[in-house]
Design an enzyme around this catalytic site. Structure first.
Site, PDB file in Angstrom:
ATOM      1  N   GLY A  46       0.878  -1.145   0.085  1.00 18.26           N
ATOM      2  CA  GLY A  46       0.012   0.067  -0.006  1.00 18.26           C
ATOM      3  C   GLY A  46       0.744   1.121   0.038  1.00 18.26           C
ATOM      4  O   GLY A  46       2.005   1.244   0.208  1.00 18.26           O
ATOM      5  N   GLN A  51       2.623   9.891   1.986  1.00 16.67           N
ATOM      6  CA  GLN A  51       4.024   9.147   1.997  1.00 16.67           C
ATOM      7  C   GLN A  51       4.883   9.933   0.966  1.00 16.67           C
ATOM      8  O   GLN A  51       6.077   9.673   1.185  1.00 16.67           O
ATOM      9  CB  GLN A  51       3.916   7.836   2.024  1.00 16.67           C
ATOM     10  CG  GLN A  51       3.136   7.315   3.304  1.00 16.67           C
ATOM     11  CD  GLN A  51       3.096   5.704   2.987  1.00 16.67           C
ATOM     12  OE1 GLN A  51       2.216   5.193   2.686  1.00 16.67           O
ATOM     13  NE2 GLN A  51       4.049   5.084   3.891  1.00 16.67           N
ATOM     14  N   CYS A  91       5.431  -0.379   7.577  1.00 17.79           N
ATOM     15  CA  CYS A  91       5.290   0.754   6.970  1.00 17.79           C
ATOM     16  C   CYS A  91       6.548   1.233   6.053  1.00 17.79           C
ATOM     17  O   CYS A  91       7.744   1.266   6.623  1.00 17.79           O
ATOM     18  CB  CYS A  91       4.986   1.931   8.028  1.00 17.79           C
ATOM     19  SG  CYS A  91       4.772   3.310   7.292  1.00 17.79           S
ATOM     20  N   LEU A  92       6.275   1.533   4.947  1.00 22.68           N
ATOM     21  CA  LEU A  92       7.541   1.927   4.211  1.00 22.68           C
ATOM     22  C   LEU A  92       8.082   3.211   4.542  1.00 22.68           C
ATOM     23  O   LEU A  92       9.315   3.664   4.302  1.00 22.68           O
ATOM     24  CB  LEU A  92       6.829   2.193   2.529  1.00 22.68           C
ATOM     25  CG  LEU A  92       6.341   0.909   1.952  1.00 22.68           C
ATOM     26  CD1 LEU A  92       5.841   1.357   0.506  1.00 22.68           C
ATOM     27  CD2 LEU A  92       7.478  -0.315   1.794  1.00 22.68           C
ATOM     28  N   HIS A 133      -4.649   1.475   7.615  1.00 18.57           N
ATOM     29  CA  HIS A 133      -3.263   1.828   7.807  1.00 18.57           C
ATOM     30  C   HIS A 133      -3.173   2.981   7.157  1.00 18.57           C
ATOM     31  O   HIS A 133      -2.578   4.098   7.247  1.00 18.57           O
ATOM     32  CB  HIS A 133      -2.352   0.698   7.650  1.00 18.57           C
ATOM     33  CG  HIS A 133      -0.785   1.000   7.678  1.00 18.57           C
ATOM     34  ND1 HIS A 133      -0.010   0.706   8.559  1.00 18.57           N
ATOM     35  CD2 HIS A 133      -0.146   1.957   6.587  1.00 18.57           C
ATOM     36  CE1 HIS A 133       1.275   1.239   8.114  1.00 18.57           C
ATOM     37  NE2 HIS A 133       1.230   2.068   7.130  1.00 18.57           N
ATOM     38  N   GLU A 134      -3.484   2.844   5.763  1.00 22.87           N
ATOM     39  CA  GLU A 134      -3.329   3.955   4.710  1.00 22.87           C
ATOM     40  C   GLU A 134      -4.265   5.015   4.834  1.00 22.87           C
ATOM     41  O   GLU A 134      -3.778   6.303   4.741  1.00 22.87           O
ATOM     42  CB  GLU A 134      -3.612   3.387   3.109  1.00 22.87           C
ATOM     43  CG  GLU A 134      -2.861   2.422   2.907  1.00 22.87           C
ATOM     44  CD  GLU A 134      -1.340   2.538   2.866  1.00 22.87           C
ATOM     45  OE1 GLU A 134      -0.693   3.526   3.020  1.00 22.87           O
ATOM     46  OE2 GLU A 134      -0.557   1.394   3.123  1.00 22.87           O
ATOM     47  N   HIS A 137      -2.641   7.415   7.219  1.00 28.21           N
ATOM     48  CA  HIS A 137      -1.420   8.246   6.932  1.00 28.21           C
ATOM     49  C   HIS A 137      -2.193   9.576   6.204  1.00 28.21           C
ATOM     50  O   HIS A 137      -1.751  10.742   6.413  1.00 28.21           O
ATOM     51  CB  HIS A 137      -0.809   7.530   5.723  1.00 28.21           C
ATOM     52  CG  HIS A 137       0.253   6.686   5.887  1.00 28.21           C
ATOM     53  ND1 HIS A 137       1.385   6.938   6.643  1.00 28.21           N
ATOM     54  CD2 HIS A 137       0.560   5.463   5.574  1.00 28.21           C
ATOM     55  CE1 HIS A 137       1.878   6.133   6.868  1.00 28.21           C
ATOM     56  NE2 HIS A 137       1.629   5.093   6.052  1.00 28.21           N
TER      57      HIS A 137
HETATM   58  O1  K1U Z   1       1.658   2.237   4.166  1.00 32.49           O
HETATM   59  C1  K1U Z   1       2.743   1.612   3.888  1.00 32.49           C
HETATM   60  O2  K1U Z   1       3.717   2.151   4.557  1.00 32.49           O
HETATM   61  C2  K1U Z   1       2.759   0.288   3.239  1.00 32.49           C
HETATM   62  C3  K1U Z   1       2.630  -0.740   3.963  1.00 32.49           C
HETATM   63  C4  K1U Z   1       1.418  -1.296   4.427  1.00 32.49           C
HETATM   64  C5  K1U Z   1       0.836  -2.075   5.263  1.00 32.49           C
HETATM   65  C6  K1U Z   1       1.678  -3.410   5.512  1.00 32.49           C
HETATM   66  C7  K1U Z   1       1.354  -4.108   6.639  1.00 32.49           C
HETATM   67  C8  K1U Z   1       0.267  -3.954   7.351  1.00 32.49           C
HETATM   68  C9  K1U Z   1      -0.422  -2.773   7.062  1.00 32.49           C
HETATM   69  C10 K1U Z   1       0.021  -1.966   6.237  1.00 32.49           C
HETATM   70  C11 K1U Z   1       3.471  -1.993   3.566  1.00 32.49           C
HETATM   71  O3  K1U Z   1       3.474  -2.344   2.454  1.00 32.49           O
HETATM   72  S1  K1U Z   1       5.023  -2.353   4.455  1.00 32.49           S
HETATM   73  C12 K1U Z   1       5.591  -3.660   3.385  1.00 32.49           C
HETATM   74  C13 K1U Z   1       5.108  -4.911   3.409  1.00 32.49           C
HETATM   75  O4  K1U Z   1       4.100  -5.272   4.257  1.00 32.49           O
HETATM   76  C14 K1U Z   1       5.085  -5.925   2.287  1.00 32.49           C
HETATM   77  C15 K1U Z   1       6.031  -5.928   1.546  1.00 32.49           C
HETATM   78  C16 K1U Z   1       6.211  -6.734   0.354  1.00 32.49           C
HETATM   79  C17 K1U Z   1       5.504  -7.875   0.201  1.00 32.49           C
HETATM   80  C18 K1U Z   1       4.431  -8.123   1.335  1.00 32.49           C
HETATM   81  C19 K1U Z   1       4.520  -7.003   2.405  1.00 32.49           C
HETATM   82 ZN    ZN Z   2       2.594   3.191   6.160  1.00 29.47          ZN
END
Ligand code: K1U
Ligand code: ZN
Length: 166
Positions: A46, A51, A91-92, A133-134, A137
């Site tokens: 996401g 972000q 979270c990225l 979560h998004e 943000h």
């Molecule tokens: O909002 C963001 O920073 C993105 C975040 C979203 C998220 C992940 C887990 C739970 C709730 C919301 C991410 O994508 S973190 C990376 C991640 O979870 C992932 C990356 C690659 C493959 C699978 C998962």
């Molecule tokens: Zn996030």
């Protein structure tokens, strides 16, 4: 298309509250393409416009294993929710930090698509967690801010140490 720079916690700009998109124009569609490319490249499941330092209510999500089911939510609103889930999140904008947050187990969200049409989606499991979560943000909230001051301080110290070693 372009890969956009993702703001890193504790950047104050992550606390900006996003404003609604007035009209879904070609400029908005171009931003959405860049956000999707940035999310797939990261990689993430996401990304909220906040972000990438754009403070408009736009989210891209893809929780599919095949990474080919892009979901775009413009001006999303949660119109119903039920249950409780306790999911381990990442979270990225807070790389390398993971932890649980309590959220609704399923949500019904109303939003606009890239054509500017209203749609309603019922989501559960990871998709429901990701939508919430998004949407946080867009409201200027980062997932670690659900945690105690002590847990947040530990996460921040870990993040700063990681950033120093880059
Ligand atoms: O909002 C963001 O920073 C993105 C975040 C979203 C998220 C992940 C887990 C739970 C709730 C919301 C991410 O994508 S973190 C990376 C991640 O979870 C992932 C990356 C690659 C493959 C699978 C998962
Ligand atoms: Zn996030």
């Amino acid at each position: 298309m372009a890969i956009l720079k993702i703001l890193q916690y504790p950047d104050e700009r992550l606390h900006t509250v996003a404003t609604p998109v007035a009209e879904v124009t070609d400029k908005i569609r171009s931003l959405i393409k860049d956000m999707a490319e940035t999310m797939y490249d990261a990689p993430g499941i996401g990304l909220a416009a906040t972000q990438v330092d754009v403070h408009q209510r736009i989210i891209v999500i893809d929780t599919s294993e095949t990474r080919d089911q892009l979901l775009v939510l413009i001006n999303p609103e949660i119109i119903a929710s039920s249950g409780i889930s306790d999911y381990e999140e990442g979270c990225l904008s807070v790389p390398g930090i993971y932890g649980k947050v309590q959220r609704a187990e399923s949500v019904t969200v109303k939003a606009l698509n890239v054509q500017g049409e209203t749609f309603v989606l019922e989501a559960g499991e990871l998709l429901a967690v990701c939508i919430q979560h998004e949407m946080d943000h867009l409201a200027g909230k980062v997932f670690v801010e659900y945690w105690s001051r002590l847990k947040q301080a530990r996460a921040l110290a870990k993040l700063k140490k990681k950033q120093r070693n880059l």
